[in-house]
Design a protein around this motif. Structure first.
Motif, PDB file in Angstrom:
ATOM      1  N   ILE A  28       0.841  -1.196   0.000  1.00  0.00           N
ATOM      2  CA  ILE A  28       0.000   0.000   0.000  1.00  0.00           C
ATOM      3  C   ILE A  28       0.876   1.247   0.000  1.00  0.00           C
ATOM      4  N   SER A  29       0.276   2.389  -0.260  1.00  0.00           N
ATOM      5  CA  SER A  29       1.042   3.636  -0.400  1.00  0.00           C
ATOM      6  C   SER A  29       1.578   4.104   0.946  1.00  0.00           C
ATOM      7  N   PRO A  30       2.632   4.935   0.920  1.00  0.00           N
ATOM      8  CA  PRO A  30       3.154   5.516   2.165  1.00  0.00           C
ATOM      9  C   PRO A  30       2.085   6.286   2.935  1.00  0.00           C
ATOM     10  N   GLU A  31       1.185   6.932   2.216  1.00  0.00           N
ATOM     11  CA  GLU A  31       0.101   7.677   2.883  1.00  0.00           C
ATOM     12  C   GLU A  31      -0.819   6.725   3.638  1.00  0.00           C
ATOM     13  N   GLU A  32      -1.131   5.585   3.026  1.00  0.00           N
ATOM     14  CA  GLU A  32      -1.990   4.605   3.700  1.00  0.00           C
ATOM     15  C   GLU A  32      -1.272   3.960   4.882  1.00  0.00           C
ATOM     16  N   ILE A  33       0.025   3.764   4.755  1.00  0.00           N
ATOM     17  CA  ILE A  33       0.793   3.218   5.879  1.00  0.00           C
ATOM     18  C   ILE A  33       0.759   4.177   7.059  1.00  0.00           C
ATOM     19  N   ARG A  34       0.913   5.472   6.791  1.00  0.00           N
ATOM     20  CA  ARG A  34       0.853   6.456   7.881  1.00  0.00           C
ATOM     21  C   ARG A  34      -0.541   6.498   8.493  1.00  0.00           C
ATOM     22  N   ALA A  35      -1.570   6.441   7.655  1.00  0.00           N
ATOM     23  CA  ALA A  35      -2.941   6.439   8.167  1.00  0.00           C
ATOM     24  C   ALA A  35      -3.207   5.183   8.994  1.00  0.00           C
ATOM     25  N   SER A  36      -2.649   4.061   8.571  1.00  0.00           N
ATOM     26  CA  SER A  36      -2.811   2.805   9.297  1.00  0.00           C
ATOM     27  C   SER A  36      -2.134   2.871  10.659  1.00  0.00           C
ATOM     28  N   GLU A  37      -0.944   3.424  10.681  1.00  0.00           N
ATOM     29  CA  GLU A  37      -0.220   3.549  11.950  1.00  0.00           C
ATOM     30  C   GLU A  37      -0.985   4.437  12.925  1.00  0.00           C
ATOM     31  N   ALA A  38      -1.562   5.510  12.401  1.00  0.00           N
ATOM     32  CA  ALA A  38      -2.345   6.420  13.254  1.00  0.00           C
ATOM     33  C   ALA A  38      -3.583   5.708  13.810  1.00  0.00           C
ATOM     34  N   LEU A  39      -4.215   4.876  12.994  1.00  0.00           N
ATOM     35  CA  LEU A  39      -5.403   4.155  13.442  1.00  0.00           C
ATOM     36  C   LEU A  39      -5.034   3.123  14.506  1.00  0.00           C
ATOM     37  N   ALA A  40      -3.948   2.402  14.287  1.00  0.00           N
ATOM     38  CA  ALA A  40      -3.498   1.425  15.284  1.00  0.00           C
ATOM     39  C   ALA A  40      -3.192   2.110  16.615  1.00  0.00           C
ATOM     40  N   GLU A  41      -2.531   3.256  16.545  1.00  0.00           N
ATOM     41  CA  GLU A  41      -2.218   4.009  17.763  1.00  0.00           C
ATOM     42  C   GLU A  41      -3.496   4.448  18.473  1.00  0.00           C
ATOM     43  N   LYS A  42      -4.478   4.889  17.701  1.00  0.00           N
ATOM     44  CA  LYS A  42      -5.767   5.312  18.267  1.00  0.00           C
ATOM     45  C   LYS A  42      -6.456   4.160  18.992  1.00  0.00           C
TER      46      LYS A  42
END
Length: 204
Positions: free
Chosen positions: A178-192
């Motif tokens: 997946i794109s770097p943007e989706e990876i960052r969004a995924s990391e933010a969701l996991a943290e949440k």
């Protein structure tokens, strides 16, 4: 498509359990699309759904003390066979020198079983790893292609329930396709959600 009764298979010093081929998703990057096995294993397409007795017979051929970890992750979603999953874990935990147990799941067990399953799974495992796959609803649905319209929300609830249970290590993963943007969004969701986050390398 080659079929066999490969219920367990080794990768390095870990034992992987292939207890079902059922899955409510059809991920675009799934290794099932590329062959019949994984990492040199025998075919993971099962000739039939194994019984508990067949799983136990397979495990009895293994020296459990030789493994660093036992991972439920084959050519299907383990929670699609929840009773078999639970019974197998109970059997393993009763065995001397049983290594830590990990569940790799798409997090849709609540939808598959039509009830909340987090609490009953948490006591069985040392680690629960949820395949997040994407950090936004639209991308998740496009990449994972689940049969449930509310899959993205259900996956998050399952993860949150596991975190709240407090008895197991919870992580969320994405594959590096997946794109770097989706990876960052995924990391933010996991943290949440309170889960650890890991990016897995795609192995075709």
């Amino acid at each position: 498509m080659k079929k066999a009764m490969t219920i367990s298979y080794e990768i390095g010093n870990k034992l992987y359990m292939n207890i079902t081929n059922k899955c409510p998703c059809s991920c675009t990057f799934c290794i099932r699309n590329n062959g019949d096995g994984a990492y040199g294993s025998d075919p993971l397409w099962l000739e039939h759904q194994p019984s508990f007795e067949e799983v136990v017979a397979d495990l009895n051929t293994r020296d459990l003390s030789a493994y660093e970890e036992i991972v439920f992750c084959g050519y299907g979603e383990p929670t699609s066979e929840l009773k078999l999953l639970s019974d197998t874990c109970a059997f393993l935990k009763a065995e001397e020198k049983c290594p830590p147990l990990r569940l790799n799941t798409n997090g849709l067990g609540d939808l598959v079983n039509e009830r909340s399953v987090a609490d009953e799974l948490c006591w069985l495992f040392d680690i629960i790893s949820v395949s997040l796959n994407a950090g936004t609803h639209d991308e998740y649905m496009k990449v994972t292609r689940p049969k449930f319209d509310n899959a993205f929300e259900a996956m998050q609830k399952f993860t949150s329930d596991c975190v709240k249970n407090g008895s197991v290590k919870v992580m969320m993963t994405v594959v590096d396709v997946i794109s770097p943007e989706e990876i960052r969004a995924s990391e933010a969701l996991a943290e949440k959600l309170g889960a650890e986050f890991r990016v897995r390398k795609y192995d075709c």
